[in-house]
Structures are given as structure tokens and as C-alpha cells.
Design an enzyme around this catalytic site. Structure first.
Site, PDB file in Angstrom:
ATOM      1  N   GLU A 224       0.873  -1.179   0.000  1.00 28.05           N
ATOM      2  CA  GLU A 224       0.000   0.000   0.000  1.00 28.05           C
ATOM      3  C   GLU A 224       0.909   1.228   0.000  1.00 28.05           C
ATOM      4  O   GLU A 224       1.443   1.604   1.038  1.00 28.05           O
ATOM      5  CB  GLU A 224      -0.917  -0.012   1.234  1.00 28.05           C
ATOM      6  CG  GLU A 224      -1.983  -1.088   1.197  1.00 28.05           C
ATOM      7  CD  GLU A 224      -2.983  -0.878   0.082  1.00 28.05           C
ATOM      8  OE1 GLU A 224      -3.118   0.268  -0.405  1.00 28.05           O
ATOM      9  OE2 GLU A 224      -3.639  -1.845  -0.322  1.00 28.05           O
ATOM     10  N   CYS A 259      -2.020   9.164   2.290  1.00 27.32           N
ATOM     11  CA  CYS A 259      -1.653   8.604   0.987  1.00 27.32           C
ATOM     12  C   CYS A 259      -2.685   8.907  -0.095  1.00 27.32           C
ATOM     13  O   CYS A 259      -2.359   8.859  -1.281  1.00 27.32           O
ATOM     14  CB  CYS A 259      -1.447   7.096   1.102  1.00 27.32           C
ATOM     15  SG  CYS A 259      -2.865   6.205   1.777  1.00 27.32           S
TER      16      CYS A 259
END
Length: 490
Positions: A224, A259
Site C-alpha cells: 500500500e 496517501c
């Protein structure tokens, strides 16, 4: 949970200690205890109990690490994590059930199923920006799938790391769930071991190191990562709502240290001044005339990250293009929400992931040019579009490759557990959330069942012309060919 104090004590953790830990967890996994539905449910319930009883400590830890506003912690970390646990408790039995599969005439008579089975002993390496959610959400998936798991929290959020080690030591089954604190040396020691899966959340540079280490043992990975998530803004939008939602995704989520926060905005030259004015107005209404003093904005996590962001602002190619903000206080590690208009593509702010409170706005003549701007870079983790034009929505979905897309809002796709959350290309591989978390730590084992009837001689030598024709027709599913072969018809 037992009455004993299982809190982790900081001792030297090297390759030998890591090897010993993995062996210990493999013994526990091999005993079969983690495979039972009852064990999995008990551990997820223990996590929920932990959150309910220790919420104040969690809020304090995140306040210490990031000056994170309590509301952000309650909503984006604790609330989302509790939802993940509750979905798992509700649906785990169904996730664990074997899935029936169709068979063909070639294997008749037969039946088949796909059996979910745990991978074994897995490693979760988490990030500092959402140190509670991004640590425990993958752990829930690993536990739900029946694995033994080691969590390595980020050392950049030390209060959260220490709290996680202490609480999981107290609330969880330590024979199968462990926490290892530390930095590069400890992570390196862990990566030298053979795992059955590694789940890493962080940046691409470390992601490549994790993947290289995993490749030595053919260990599958979920990465991720991040990237420069674009936000395209049309001129036909509700401008006030659009501005508020961009601000919510950029500055109300860890002050840009997320993110999937909008990394840059693309709009037309004609519309840019209106968008900038709307953003200024809403930013002032949210954070006041001196936002650097606002208690509703997280601080920058460390002096290194502060220096990295200031370097972007001090870039000669950016100076003079700041249209809002730019204030900074190094002693408090605070940078005000900052808007930069038309920074060149080769500037630091446009060539690197920002991961902070700086928002560049890029202008184009026609909005369709935004596709070329986005696709010239690496594939982002998220991409956002604000428009009322249905045709342009379709073009955006068709032309933009990203981990996930969201139309007319930012970051909220993260909370929809029926959608996979993950990257593509440089923004990562694999996905999680909801059942996708369970699947991330599960092997789907194919099982075919047959009895002793229907043992056709055509599969055995000698291979006559008739047998070859019949087998060829069977494999192709050609019923007419089977009949012709059986009766010798040409």
C-alpha cells in the site's frame, strides 16, 4: 485476555530474535488454534474491547505523535477501525464457507469447491500517518483469515508504537499475535525471515526493499504505497461544496499527510481564479486568519519531513507562485495550508509526492488536457473529479488509471468496505478492506471430488484413434464430436 502483564519490553531484536519469534508463531499456527472460527472471533472482539476501554489513550498517543485533532482520531482512526471489526464479526462465517464451483463433462461425475485457508505466519509493517488504523486494520484481516501475525508499527510515531505494543500484549493471544517495535535494524531483521505474506504500508522506496526481501523466499506481498493523487475540477460545479470537499480531503485528513489526500489540482485557466478564491474563503472559515495556530490542523510529523516540505516551497521554480499561505514555524513543526498556482512540472512540488499541506493548482486550456497531465506520471493511489458533466465522468473513468476513483468528493471511497482499497503500478499492489482484507491473507484452495464410478477406459492406454477423437471432443466440450467418436461417425 489474561490477568498477566504481557506488555512488550524493549530488548535487542536481531536476526536471531526474529527467527526465534517466527518459529514460535509457526508452532502456534501448526497447532491449528488460529484456524477455528471461535478463535478468530474472540480476537476481533478483543480488539473491539481494547478500543472501547482505551480510547482516551489512543487519542493521547496520536496527539503526541502528530498533534492530531481528537475528532480526526475518533472518526478516521477509531471509528473506521471499529467498523472494520464489526463487518468482520457479522460476515466472517460466510467468508470462511467453501464456495461451490462448477465442473465439466470431462470430470463427470464430480463436484468441486474452493476452500479458503489461512496462509500461515504473516508480517504487517505499518505507517506513521494513521498509526492506529493502518496498523490494526490489516491485522484484523490477517486474524479473520486464521493466521498468526506480527505487527511492526512505525517508529516515526513512537507514542502510538509503544501503545500498540502494550495494548496488544494485554488484550490479544500472544502465542499468535505479536508486536515488534523498532526502526531500520528491527525491520531488516524481520524481513530476513520467511513469511507466508508481507503487508507493507508506506512509500515506494521502502516498498521496493520489502519486495526484494520477500522475493528471496517467494513470499507474496501487499504494498500500500501512494503517489501524486490528482483532483480535476470542472467549471460547472457547486464551487462552495467543491472547495470544502477538497479542503476536507487535503487539510482535514492529517494536514495532507495521507496517501490519498489530493496532491495537486487541475482546472482551466479561466476557472482557476474562482477556485483559488473559494479555497481561500473556506480555509479561513475552517482554520481562521492564522491557521498555523489552529488546533484543528495536525503538525508535520518530524523535522526531516518539515525540511523536505520547506525545500519544495523554497524551490526557485515555485517562489513567487504561492497565492495563499506559506507561513511556517519550525519550532512547532507547523506549516500553514498553502496554495501554489502553476508550478512547473519539473519543480520539486510537482515531481515528488507532497504528503503535506501544500496544494499546487495546474491550469490547462481545456479540461480534457488533464488526462495527458495525469497519465504522464506514475499511476496514483486515488484520483478525484468534480463535475456535473456525465459524459466527462465517463471519460475520466475510462482514461484515468488509479487505485480508486471518486467523483465529486475526496477520500470517502476509503470507508466503503465493499470496495477494494489498493494501488496500481507504482502506487502499490493488492487490496484490502472488508472481505478484501480477508482475501488478502487467504489462499483459495481448489478441491475436486470424485467417486469410483465413471472410470472411462478412454483415458488409459492403448490410445486408439477412437479414444483420441473422443478425448479431444471431451476436452473441447464438443458434444457432437463426442457422439461422432462413440458411434464411429465421420
Amino acid at each position: 485476555m489474561s490477568g498477566e502483564d504481557h506488555s512488550q519490553k524493549k530488548v535487542m531484536f536481531d536476526g536471531e530474535a526474529a527467527s526465534s519469534l517466527v518459529k514460535e508463531l509457526r508452532v502456534s499456527f501448526s497447532s491449528g488454534k488460529t484456524r477455528s472460527y471461535e478463535w478468530r472471533i474472540s480476537q476481533v472482539k478483543a480488539l473491539l474491547k481494547m478500543v472501547d476501554e482505551q480510547q482516551d489513550q489512543i487519542i493521547d498517543a496520536l496527539r503526541s505523535d502528530l498533534a492530531k485533532p481528537p475528532l480526526e482520531t475518533v472518526v478516521y482512526e477509531i471509528g473506521m477501525f471499529k467498523n472494520s471489526c464489526e463487518v468482520t464479526l457479522k460476515e466472517l462465517k460466510q467468508w470462511m464457507a467453501p464456495e461451490k464451483a462448477k465442473t465439466s463433462v470431462t470430470t463427470f461425475p464430480s463436484s468441486a469447491e474452493i476452500v479458503p485457508e489461512p496462509l500461515g505466519v504473516v508480517l504487517v509493517i505499518s505507517a506513521w500517518n494513521y498509526p492506529f488504523l493502518l496498523s490494526l486494520d490489516p491485522v484484523v484481516g490477517a486474524i479473520a483469515a486464521g493466521n498468526a501475525v506480527v505487527l511492526k508499527p512505525s517508529e516515526i510515531a513512537p507514542a502510538s508504537s509503544s501503545l500498540l505494543a502494550n495494548l496488544l500484549g494485554r488484550y490479544m493471544d500472544n502465542s499468535s499475535v505479536r508486536v515488534v517495535e523498532g526502526a531500520v535494524d528491527e525491520t531488516t531483521a524481520l524481513l530476513q525471515q520467511k513469511w507466508d505474506k508481507i503487508f507493507y504500508t508506506g512509500n515506494g522506496k521502502v516498498g521496493r526493499i520489502v519486495m526484494a526481501a520477500a522475493a528471496k523466499h517467494l513470499t507474496p506481498v501487499v504494498l500500500e504505497l501512494g503517489g501524486k493523487s490528482p483532483t480535476v475540477v470542472d467549471s460547472n460545479v457547486n464551487l462552495e461544496v467543491t472547495a470544502r470537499r477538497i479542503i476536507s480531503g487535503k487539510w482535514c485528513c492529517n494536514n495532507g499527510q495521507a496517501c490519498i489526500s489530493p496532491d495537486y489540482v487541475i482546472t482551466t485557466k479561466d476557472f482557476a481564479p474562482k477556485l483559488v478564491d473559494a479555497l481561500k474563503k473556506e480555509l479561513e472559515s475552517f482554520f481562521g486568519k492564522n491557521p498555523i495556530e489552529s488546533n484543528d490542523l495536525s503538525r508535520i510529523v518530524s523535522s526531516n519531513h518539515f525540511a523536505r516540505l520547506i525545500k519544495m516551497l523554497d524551490d526557485d521554480k515555485v517562489s513567487g507562485k504561492i497565492v495563499y499561505g506559506g507561513e511556517k514555524d519550525e519550532s512547532k513543526l507547523r506549516i500553514a495550508p498553502t496554495i501554489v498556482l502553476d508550478a512547473p512540472q519539473d519543480s520539486l512540488i510537482m515531481s515528488e509526492e507532497i504528503f503535506g499541506p501544500l496544494l499546487p493548482i495546474i491550469t490547462v486550456n481545456k479540461l480534457e488536457e488533464s488526462f495527458d497531465v495525469i497519465n504522464a506520471g506514475t499511476k496514483p493511489l486515488a484520483a478525484y473529479l468534480f463535475t456535473n458533466d456525465n459524459k466527462f465522468k465517463e471519460q475520466f473513468v475510462k482514461n484515468v488509471s488509479a487505485g480508486g476513483l471518486l467523483i465529486n468528493d475526496t477520500v470517502l471511497h476509503l470507508v466503503v468496505h465493499t470496495l477494494p482499497f489498493g494501488g496500481v503500478g507504482d502506487s502499490g499492489m493488492g487490496a484490502y478492506h472488508g472481505k478484501f482484507s480477508f482475501d488478502a491473507f487467504t489462499h483459495r484452495k481448489a478441491v475436486l471430488y470424485r467417486g469410483f464410478t465413471g472410470d472411462a477406459s478412454i483415458r488409459y492406454p492403448p490410445y486408439t484413434d477412437t479414444k483420441q477423437k473422443l478425448m479431444k471432443a471431451l476436452v473441447a466440450g464438443d458434444v457432437t464430436g463426442v457422439v461422432r467418436a462413440l458411434f464411429g461417425w465421420s
